[in-house]
Motif scaffolding. Structure first.
Motif, PDB file in Angstrom:
ATOM      1  N   THR A 192       0.430  -1.616  -0.185  1.00 55.52           N
ATOM      2  CA  THR A 192      -0.573   0.472   0.051  1.00 55.52           C
ATOM      3  C   THR A 192       1.213   0.735   0.310  1.00 55.52           C
ATOM      4  O   THR A 192       0.779   1.774  -0.495  1.00 55.52           O
ATOM      5  CB  THR A 192      -0.810   0.469   1.236  1.00 55.52           C
ATOM      6  OG1 THR A 192      -1.578  -0.905   0.896  1.00 55.52           O
ATOM      7  CG2 THR A 192      -1.762   0.894   1.431  1.00 55.52           C
ATOM      8  N   LYS A 193       1.781   1.141   0.682  1.00 53.48           N
ATOM      9  CA  LYS A 193       2.651   2.372   1.070  1.00 53.48           C
ATOM     10  C   LYS A 193       2.796   2.985  -0.500  1.00 53.48           C
ATOM     11  O   LYS A 193       3.456   3.587  -1.035  1.00 53.48           O
ATOM     12  CB  LYS A 193       3.733   2.129   2.392  1.00 53.48           C
ATOM     13  CG  LYS A 193       4.623   3.423   2.818  1.00 53.48           C
ATOM     14  CD  LYS A 193       4.576   2.550   4.035  1.00 53.48           C
ATOM     15  CE  LYS A 193       6.549   1.601   3.556  1.00 53.48           C
ATOM     16  NZ  LYS A 193       6.995   1.546   5.182  1.00 53.48           N
ATOM     17  N   GLU A 194       3.905   1.547  -0.963  1.00 57.80           N
ATOM     18  CA  GLU A 194       5.104   1.379  -2.547  1.00 57.80           C
ATOM     19  C   GLU A 194       3.792   2.513  -3.420  1.00 57.80           C
ATOM     20  O   GLU A 194       4.118   2.969  -3.958  1.00 57.80           O
ATOM     21  CB  GLU A 194       5.051  -0.003  -2.608  1.00 57.80           C
ATOM     22  CG  GLU A 194       5.975  -0.391  -2.144  1.00 57.80           C
ATOM     23  CD  GLU A 194       6.837  -1.325  -2.923  1.00 57.80           C
ATOM     24  OE1 GLU A 194       7.327  -1.237  -4.301  1.00 57.80           O
ATOM     25  OE2 GLU A 194       7.524  -2.562  -2.309  1.00 57.80           O
ATOM     26  N   ALA A 195       2.527   1.388  -2.759  1.00 55.72           N
ATOM     27  CA  ALA A 195       1.634   2.086  -4.074  1.00 55.72           C
ATOM     28  C   ALA A 195       1.187   3.922  -4.032  1.00 55.72           C
ATOM     29  O   ALA A 195       0.371   4.503  -5.094  1.00 55.72           O
ATOM     30  CB  ALA A 195      -0.140   1.313  -4.670  1.00 55.72           C
ATOM     31  N   VAL A 196       0.895   3.964  -2.748  1.00 53.23           N
ATOM     32  CA  VAL A 196       0.526   5.559  -2.905  1.00 53.23           C
ATOM     33  C   VAL A 196       1.785   5.982  -3.105  1.00 53.23           C
ATOM     34  O   VAL A 196       1.606   7.360  -4.275  1.00 53.23           O
ATOM     35  CB  VAL A 196       0.209   5.952  -1.203  1.00 53.23           C
ATOM     36  CG1 VAL A 196       0.293   7.218  -0.401  1.00 53.23           C
ATOM     37  CG2 VAL A 196      -1.016   5.332  -0.591  1.00 53.23           C
ATOM     38  N   ARG A 202       0.441   1.548  -9.403  1.00 51.91           N
ATOM     39  CA  ARG A 202      -1.004   2.058  -9.139  1.00 51.91           C
ATOM     40  C   ARG A 202      -1.327   1.093 -10.751  1.00 51.91           C
ATOM     41  O   ARG A 202      -2.408   0.119 -10.761  1.00 51.91           O
ATOM     42  CB  ARG A 202      -1.300   3.160  -8.439  1.00 51.91           C
ATOM     43  CG  ARG A 202      -1.316   3.402  -7.099  1.00 51.91           C
ATOM     44  CD  ARG A 202      -2.205   4.769  -6.677  1.00 51.91           C
ATOM     45  NE  ARG A 202      -2.268   5.446  -7.504  1.00 51.91           N
ATOM     46  CZ  ARG A 202      -1.088   7.285  -7.051  1.00 51.91           C
ATOM     47  NH1 ARG A 202      -0.251   6.562  -6.079  1.00 51.91           N
ATOM     48  NH2 ARG A 202      -1.479   7.621  -7.990  1.00 51.91           N
ATOM     49  N   LEU A 295      -7.350   0.432   4.126  1.00 53.70           N
ATOM     50  CA  LEU A 295      -6.806   0.953   2.747  1.00 53.70           C
ATOM     51  C   LEU A 295      -6.316   2.323   2.947  1.00 53.70           C
ATOM     52  O   LEU A 295      -4.433   2.654   3.156  1.00 53.70           O
ATOM     53  CB  LEU A 295      -6.843   0.399   1.179  1.00 53.70           C
ATOM     54  CG  LEU A 295      -6.737  -0.912   0.952  1.00 53.70           C
ATOM     55  CD1 LEU A 295      -7.845  -0.595  -0.333  1.00 53.70           C
ATOM     56  CD2 LEU A 295      -5.692  -1.174   0.811  1.00 53.70           C
ATOM     57  N   VAL A 296      -7.056   3.434   3.674  1.00 48.77           N
ATOM     58  CA  VAL A 296      -6.546   4.811   3.545  1.00 48.77           C
ATOM     59  C   VAL A 296      -5.340   4.358   5.267  1.00 48.77           C
ATOM     60  O   VAL A 296      -5.213   5.191   5.186  1.00 48.77           O
ATOM     61  CB  VAL A 296      -8.112   4.948   4.069  1.00 48.77           C
ATOM     62  CG1 VAL A 296      -7.873   6.515   4.221  1.00 48.77           C
ATOM     63  CG2 VAL A 296      -9.307   5.028   2.462  1.00 48.77           C
ATOM     64  N   ALA A 299      -2.137   3.538   3.720  1.00 50.36           N
ATOM     65  CA  ALA A 299      -1.729   4.589   3.319  1.00 50.36           C
ATOM     66  C   ALA A 299      -1.476   6.124   4.144  1.00 50.36           C
ATOM     67  O   ALA A 299      -0.339   6.388   3.717  1.00 50.36           O
ATOM     68  CB  ALA A 299      -2.935   4.808   1.690  1.00 50.36           C
ATOM     69  N   MET A 300      -2.231   6.333   4.742  1.00 47.96           N
ATOM     70  CA  MET A 300      -1.118   7.512   5.372  1.00 47.96           C
ATOM     71  C   MET A 300      -0.929   7.173   6.230  1.00 47.96           C
ATOM     72  O   MET A 300      -0.933   6.498   7.903  1.00 47.96           O
ATOM     73  CB  MET A 300      -2.912   8.243   5.958  1.00 47.96           C
ATOM     74  CG  MET A 300      -3.624   8.605   4.913  1.00 47.96           C
ATOM     75  SD  MET A 300      -5.093   9.964   4.837  1.00 47.96           S
ATOM     76  CE  MET A 300      -6.166   9.228   6.610  1.00 47.96           C
ATOM     77  N   LYS A 301       0.592   7.868   6.456  1.00 52.91           N
ATOM     78  CA  LYS A 301       1.221   7.683   7.471  1.00 52.91           C
ATOM     79  C   LYS A 301       1.041   7.910   9.215  1.00 52.91           C
ATOM     80  O   LYS A 301       1.395   6.721   9.654  1.00 52.91           O
ATOM     81  CB  LYS A 301       2.898   9.235   7.942  1.00 52.91           C
ATOM     82  CG  LYS A 301       3.974   8.712   7.581  1.00 52.91           C
ATOM     83  CD  LYS A 301       4.887   9.764   6.927  1.00 52.91           C
ATOM     84  CE  LYS A 301       6.400   9.092   7.421  1.00 52.91           C
ATOM     85  NZ  LYS A 301       7.296  10.075   7.638  1.00 52.91           N
ATOM     86  N   ARG A 304      -0.820   5.196   9.790  1.00 58.97           N
ATOM     87  CA  ARG A 304      -0.468   3.419   9.437  1.00 58.97           C
ATOM     88  C   ARG A 304       0.347   2.952  11.100  1.00 58.97           C
ATOM     89  O   ARG A 304       0.439   1.956  11.416  1.00 58.97           O
ATOM     90  CB  ARG A 304       0.655   3.197   8.231  1.00 58.97           C
ATOM     91  CG  ARG A 304       0.979   2.780   8.140  1.00 58.97           C
ATOM     92  CD  ARG A 304       2.218   2.653   6.772  1.00 58.97           C
ATOM     93  NE  ARG A 304       2.927   3.979   6.458  1.00 58.97           N
ATOM     94  CZ  ARG A 304       2.516   4.889   5.606  1.00 58.97           C
ATOM     95  NH1 ARG A 304       1.953   4.705   4.594  1.00 58.97           N
ATOM     96  NH2 ARG A 304       3.506   5.351   5.382  1.00 58.97           N
TER      97      ARG A 304
END
Ligand SMILES: NC(=O)c1ccc[n+]([C@@H]2O[C@H](COP(=O)([O-])OP(=O)(O)OC[C@H]3O[C@@H](n4cnc5c(N)ncnc54)[C@H](OP(=O)(O)O)[C@@H]3O)[C@@H](O)[C@H]2O)c1
Length: 414
Positions: A192-196, A202, A295-296, A299-301, A304
């Motif tokens: 998820t981190k890589e995709a963001v 993506r 997922l949200v 995705a957010m630091k 996470r």
């Protein structure tokens, strides 16, 4: 080269690695069982010695290597016919070992479900693996063996019954019980981190044919359950199945590697059955909302950090032994041929999908490589390269899984 060991388990101290070691200990080398000369490896001698003690095998050989130490990994590979790796997230730690296996012509299998990493490994090392003879088999756990072998099983039966393969197959999770470990969560959070951070990634992740060879010619638009959807074939509401993102990619790669027997317009999708009527619809809505929130959050630091620190299992943690034993899954497949003939099959596994069952699946993939497909047997028929489980093992693996891994494959009669 002196390949002293049939199998070396790299990452024997991981949550899933320890369960795998217990499984190998229980399944091989006693009277009446198959014989496998195996060893364990990792970076921490004291933790590896603890594993030896836990499984009560004081003679088990311990080998040391850090996942980033190419020279130590090469030495490991030189001693083994097959390396099984449970050191993940693979996108963070996995490449040097794949590189060493490919360099030394050593067979390899793992539990990755990280499709972007598989793509990187295939692009970088496939030619070298073909040249050295190393057979690389990713996704040898719950993702994606039941899907890949389930489709293979359905198609063999469709061909037998109708003289044709199905060009449309659906897999539906009818029931499943299990949990997640720290390593699995770390892999999901990492992807998820890589995709963001990377729009190109993506786009890659959305491509159903990402790991098919470029010349496979697949263009069919694939269906993707991403919202509550009524499925008339099962007369039930469906919700997204989180493993579909990797399983479908593996199934399409299998079709490509086999020379496209299911057709260029072959369609395959996966989802979870969540119930009928209003209750089913509500449940599907809740699953979609829950996945979206995860997922949200991942995705957010700040969220996470909160999830990793307080909510999710840490590396080394996972479902209890009781949960591993009492877990299960029941997967239903429906296939249709171009002329409208229909076949239904199921794959049922005993044990928590990600751990109790996965460790058996992975152990049998390792055994299949080391015992069934090695020198003097089928090695010449299955050359080096990046395989999927159905394309390299076919019926041999189904036989092993039914006999030794508590998996059942069955054609359903109306
Ligand atoms: N496909 C499936 O169905 C499925 C199911 C389960 C798990 N998995 C995957 O399997 C992997 C393992 O999961 P898990 O929960 O068992 O993981 P875990 O408990 O967090 O264990 C991670 C392992 O990696 C080792 N490791 C980390 N950095 C290393 C390094 N630099 N050198 C050598 N070893 C290193 C750790 O060694 P130490 O003990 O020394 O720290 C440990 O053995 C994950 O990628 C997960 O996604 C997949």
């Amino acid at each position: 080269m002196d390949k002293s060991f049939d199998i070396i388990v790299f990452g024997a101290t991981s949550f899933v690695g320890q369960i795998l070691c217990q499984y190998l200990q229980d399944t091989f080398n006693s009277e009446g069982q198959e014989q496998i000369n195996w060893a364990i490896a990792g970076r921490s001698e004291s933790k590896l010695n603890d594993v030896k003690k836990t499984i009560n095998n004081p003679g088990l050989k311990v080998l040391l290597a850090d996942a980033s130490d190419e020279s130590a990994l090469t030495t490991l590979c030189e001693q083994a016919k097959v390396i099984i790796s449970t050191v993940g997230p693979y996108a963070l730690y996995g490449e040097p070992l794949v590189k060493a296996c490919v360099k030394t012509g050593t067979d390899y299998c793992d539990l990755t479900g990280e499709v972007q990493w598989i793509k990187r490994m295939v692009d970088k090392y496939e030619d070298q693996a073909k040249a050295s003879g190393a057979r690389i088999v990713h996704c040898s756990g719950f993702d994606s063996i039941p899907s890949d072998m389930g489709v293979y099983f359905l198609q063999q039966n469709a061909m037998q019954e109708f003289g044709a393969y199905c060009n449309n197959i659906k897999m539906r999770v009818k029931a499943a019980k299990g949990g997640a470990s720290g390593g699995t969560i770390a892999s999901m959070v990492n992807i998820t981190k890589e995709a963001v951070a990377d729009p190109a990634l993506r786009k890659q992740l959305a491509n159903p044919y990402l790991i098919c060879p470029a010349d496979s010619g697949f263009k069919a638009r694939q269906f993707n359950t991403n919202k509550p959807t009524m499925d008339p074939d099962f007369n039930a509401w469906t919700a997204p199945f989180v493993m579909a993102a990797i399983n479908t990619r593996i199934v399409f790669r299998s079709n490509a590697l086999a020379g496209n027997p299911y057709g260029a317009d072959f369609k395959y999708d996966e989802a979870m059955l969540v119930g009928r009527d209003f209750k089913g619809r509500m449940m599907a809505t809740m699953v979609v909302a829950g996945l979206g929130l995860f997922l949200v959050g991942a995705a957010m630091k700040p969220t996470r950090w909160f999830l990793e620190k307080f909510v999710l299992p840490k590396p080394g943690e996972g479902p209890s032994p009781h949960a591993q034993k009492t877990g299960y899954y029941d997967l239903r497949f429906v296939g249709k041929t171009a002329s409208g003939k229909e076949i239904r099959t199921k794959v049922v596994g005993q044990g928590d999908p990600g751990y109790g069952s996965t460790s058996r699946l992975l152990g049998q993939v390792g055994a299949c490589l080391a015992l069934d497909l090695h020198e003097g047997q089928d090695k010449t028929g299955k050359q080096g390269g990046f395989w999927t489980t159905s394309t390299i093992f076919g019926d041999k693996l189904i036989e092993r899984l039914q006999k030794h891994a508590q998996l059942e494959f069955e054609v359903l009669k109306d």
